[in-house]
Scaffold this motif. Sequence first.
Motif, PDB file in Angstrom:
ATOM      1  N   LEU A 194       0.825  -1.206   0.000  1.00  0.00           N
ATOM      2  CA  LEU A 194       0.000   0.000   0.000  1.00  0.00           C
ATOM      3  C   LEU A 194       0.863   1.261   0.000  1.00  0.00           C
ATOM      4  CD1 LEU A 194      -2.902   1.097   0.166  1.00  0.00           C
ATOM      5  CD2 LEU A 194      -2.710   1.004   2.661  1.00  0.00           C
ATOM      6  N   LEU A 195       1.965   1.221   0.738  1.00  0.00           N
ATOM      7  CA  LEU A 195       2.798   2.410   0.880  1.00  0.00           C
ATOM      8  C   LEU A 195       3.702   2.650  -0.331  1.00  0.00           C
ATOM      9  CD1 LEU A 195       3.506   4.718   2.824  1.00  0.00           C
ATOM     10  CD2 LEU A 195       5.260   3.243   3.821  1.00  0.00           C
ATOM     11  N   PHE A 196       4.164   1.568  -0.967  1.00  0.00           N
ATOM     12  CA  PHE A 196       5.157   1.735  -2.030  1.00  0.00           C
ATOM     13  C   PHE A 196       4.685   1.361  -3.427  1.00  0.00           C
ATOM     14  CE2 PHE A 196       7.696   1.119   1.869  1.00  0.00           C
ATOM     15  CZ  PHE A 196       8.402   2.319   1.844  1.00  0.00           C
ATOM     16  N   TRP A 197       3.541   0.709  -3.534  1.00  0.00           N
ATOM     17  CA  TRP A 197       3.089   0.268  -4.862  1.00  0.00           C
ATOM     18  C   TRP A 197       1.763   0.889  -5.280  1.00  0.00           C
ATOM     19  CZ3 TRP A 197       4.102  -5.635  -3.733  1.00  0.00           C
ATOM     20  CH2 TRP A 197       5.489  -5.837  -3.652  1.00  0.00           C
ATOM     21  N   THR A 198       1.257   1.842  -4.522  1.00  0.00           N
ATOM     22  CA  THR A 198      -0.019   2.466  -4.874  1.00  0.00           C
ATOM     23  C   THR A 198       0.103   3.987  -4.899  1.00  0.00           C
ATOM     24  OG1 THR A 198      -0.823   2.678  -2.589  1.00  0.00           O
ATOM     25  CG2 THR A 198      -1.248   0.580  -3.712  1.00  0.00           C
ATOM     26  N   ARG A 199      -0.854   4.610  -5.566  1.00  0.00           N
ATOM     27  CA  ARG A 199      -0.890   6.074  -5.615  1.00  0.00           C
ATOM     28  C   ARG A 199      -1.110   6.646  -4.215  1.00  0.00           C
ATOM     29  NH1 ARG A 199      -5.007   8.820  -9.755  1.00  0.00           N
ATOM     30  NH2 ARG A 199      -3.587   7.700 -11.172  1.00  0.00           N
ATOM     31  N   PHE A 200      -1.913   5.943  -3.414  1.00  0.00           N
ATOM     32  CA  PHE A 200      -2.160   6.413  -2.052  1.00  0.00           C
ATOM     33  C   PHE A 200      -0.863   6.520  -1.266  1.00  0.00           C
ATOM     34  CE2 PHE A 200      -2.838   5.176   2.437  1.00  0.00           C
ATOM     35  CZ  PHE A 200      -3.547   6.305   2.853  1.00  0.00           C
ATOM     36  N   GLY A 201      -0.004   5.509  -1.382  1.00  0.00           N
ATOM     37  CA  GLY A 201       1.274   5.545  -0.685  1.00  0.00           C
ATOM     38  C   GLY A 201       2.132   6.721  -1.118  1.00  0.00           C
ATOM     39  N   THR A 202       2.126   6.998  -2.417  1.00  0.00           N
ATOM     40  CA  THR A 202       2.864   8.160  -2.922  1.00  0.00           C
ATOM     41  C   THR A 202       2.324   9.441  -2.320  1.00  0.00           C
ATOM     42  OG1 THR A 202       3.263   7.007  -5.014  1.00  0.00           O
ATOM     43  CG2 THR A 202       3.560   9.397  -5.006  1.00  0.00           C
ATOM     44  N   HIS A 203       1.011   9.533  -2.198  1.00  0.00           N
ATOM     45  CA  HIS A 203       0.377  10.724  -1.613  1.00  0.00           C
ATOM     46  C   HIS A 203       0.726  10.864  -0.127  1.00  0.00           C
ATOM     47  CE1 HIS A 203      -2.969  10.952  -4.924  1.00  0.00           C
ATOM     48  NE2 HIS A 203      -1.744  11.094  -5.396  1.00  0.00           N
ATOM     49  N   VAL A 204       0.815   9.729   0.566  1.00  0.00           N
ATOM     50  CA  VAL A 204       1.182   9.753   1.986  1.00  0.00           C
ATOM     51  C   VAL A 204       2.574  10.331   2.169  1.00  0.00           C
ATOM     52  CG1 VAL A 204       1.781   8.301   3.971  1.00  0.00           C
ATOM     53  CG2 VAL A 204      -0.320   7.856   2.696  1.00  0.00           C
ATOM     54  N   LEU A 205       3.524   9.832   1.392  1.00  0.00           N
ATOM     55  CA  LEU A 205       4.907  10.305   1.511  1.00  0.00           C
ATOM     56  C   LEU A 205       5.036  11.754   1.041  1.00  0.00           C
ATOM     57  CD1 LEU A 205       6.770   7.104   0.258  1.00  0.00           C
ATOM     58  CD2 LEU A 205       6.480   7.879   2.616  1.00  0.00           C
ATOM     59  N   ALA A 206       4.274  12.115   0.007  1.00  0.00           N
ATOM     60  CA  ALA A 206       4.309  13.491  -0.484  1.00  0.00           C
ATOM     61  C   ALA A 206       3.742  14.452   0.550  1.00  0.00           C
ATOM     62  CB  ALA A 206       3.525  13.602  -1.792  1.00  0.00           C
ATOM     63  N   THR A 207       2.681  14.045   1.238  1.00  0.00           N
ATOM     64  CA  THR A 207       2.080  14.883   2.281  1.00  0.00           C
ATOM     65  C   THR A 207       3.064  15.097   3.419  1.00  0.00           C
ATOM     66  OG1 THR A 207      -0.149  14.083   1.754  1.00  0.00           O
ATOM     67  CG2 THR A 207       0.175  15.065   3.933  1.00  0.00           C
ATOM     68  N   GLY A 208       3.791  14.061   3.780  1.00  0.00           N
ATOM     69  CA  GLY A 208       4.778  14.194   4.840  1.00  0.00           C
ATOM     70  C   GLY A 208       5.984  15.004   4.419  1.00  0.00           C
ATOM     71  N   GLY A 209       6.348  14.891   3.135  1.00  0.00           N
ATOM     72  CA  GLY A 209       7.504  15.640   2.644  1.00  0.00           C
ATOM     73  C   GLY A 209       7.263  17.133   2.651  1.00  0.00           C
ATOM     74  N   SER A 210       6.137  17.554   2.100  1.00  0.00           N
ATOM     75  CA  SER A 210       5.761  18.973   2.083  1.00  0.00           C
ATOM     76  C   SER A 210       4.274  19.067   1.781  1.00  0.00           C
ATOM     77  CB  SER A 210       6.564  19.752   1.036  1.00  0.00           C
ATOM     78  OG  SER A 210       6.082  21.073   0.920  1.00  0.00           O
ATOM     79  N   ARG A 211       3.502  19.416   2.775  1.00  0.00           N
ATOM     80  CA  ARG A 211       2.048  19.471   2.605  1.00  0.00           C
ATOM     81  C   ARG A 211       1.655  20.531   1.583  1.00  0.00           C
ATOM     82  NH1 ARG A 211      -2.294  19.078   7.568  1.00  0.00           N
ATOM     83  NH2 ARG A 211      -4.169  18.830   6.268  1.00  0.00           N
ATOM     84  N   GLU A 212       2.360  21.670   1.601  1.00  0.00           N
ATOM     85  CA  GLU A 212       2.053  22.750   0.669  1.00  0.00           C
ATOM     86  C   GLU A 212       2.333  22.307  -0.766  1.00  0.00           C
ATOM     87  OE1 GLU A 212       3.901  23.046   3.362  1.00  0.00           O
ATOM     88  OE2 GLU A 212       2.540  24.211   4.654  1.00  0.00           O
ATOM     89  N   ALA A 213       3.482  21.683  -0.967  1.00  0.00           N
ATOM     90  CA  ALA A 213       3.834  21.208  -2.308  1.00  0.00           C
ATOM     91  C   ALA A 213       2.867  20.126  -2.774  1.00  0.00           C
ATOM     92  CB  ALA A 213       5.269  20.676  -2.309  1.00  0.00           C
TER      93      ALA A 213
END
Length: 324
Positions: free
Chosen positions: A192-211
């Motif tokens: 779920l974290l590494f093979w789905t779009r949702f996982g990408t969104h999770v990591l992106a949100t943590g990296g920079s919510r504004e971005a």
Amino acid sequence: MTTAAVAEHRTRTWTNRLKDVSFWAEWAAAVGLVLLVIVFQILNPTFLSSGNISSMLVAAAILIILAVGQTFVVATGGIDLSVASMMTLGAVAFGQAYSHGAGLLWSALLAVAVGAATGFVNGFVIARGRITDFIVTLGMLSAASGAALILADGKPVTIIDTFLLKLSTGGIGIFGWTVIIAAVVALIAHGLLFWTRFGTHVLATGGSREAANATGINTARVKIAVYAISGLLAGLGAILLVARVGAAEPASNTSFLLNSVAAVVLGGVSLLGGRATIAGPVIGALLLTALTNGLTLLGVSQFYQPLAVGFVVVLAALLTRFQK
């Protein structure tokens, strides 16, 4: 380039990596677990006996599940302080439903639903109310604990069920059913974290919510989802806890909260968000379980065990400063 030159280059590369502090920071949990196993086996030869290994794995199963849920939250830059209380509330809901004749399946589904709903409330208030994760989950910690005590009237509910007994004691070889369930949860979470779009969104949100918002990611929904996942897994942990203890206890065990966060830190997940792994927290949970188990076998007083865990966690947090 000759074969000898290639071998020499690889040797030099590994030598340079071993000298790099960041390498040890990335593999701190795995290295620490191996060292603990070696030391405890030398001090007590029964440490690696099949019976003790099985016992450690069963003891680590619930913590692994909670740590996986905590990982999703921390990956977005948050923290869930209510995970242990949600598990307790789920266990009490399970016990109350079962004692009133709801049946095992419906009681189990209720436990998971209560956990997921409580997690959803956490995420909704954080995302829509724009209140910090720490404050909201701290409030939920108290609210869920209080609700569990009220529902149970402060009394544990004994649950005697053949299926739950087999769940807690049965398995395949040294791997109990609870351990297998935890392993399946970890594998699903990794996918779920590494093979789905949702996982990408999770990591992106943590990296920079504004971005992340700028790229069209609905970070509010992501926040709600990760807290709902944490709550759902807390509900699953509640079922395994009831099966292991044989009762639905209304008193919250805060060690699950502290150790779930500790396992995530040991696993190299960034507390600032944006970088996460599932294998790391799983290894971290195994390390913490092995540490307490080994100290118990050596006859070390339980008073010193939290001190040892705290030392290991602070050391791991210090090492994360050197991660690339």
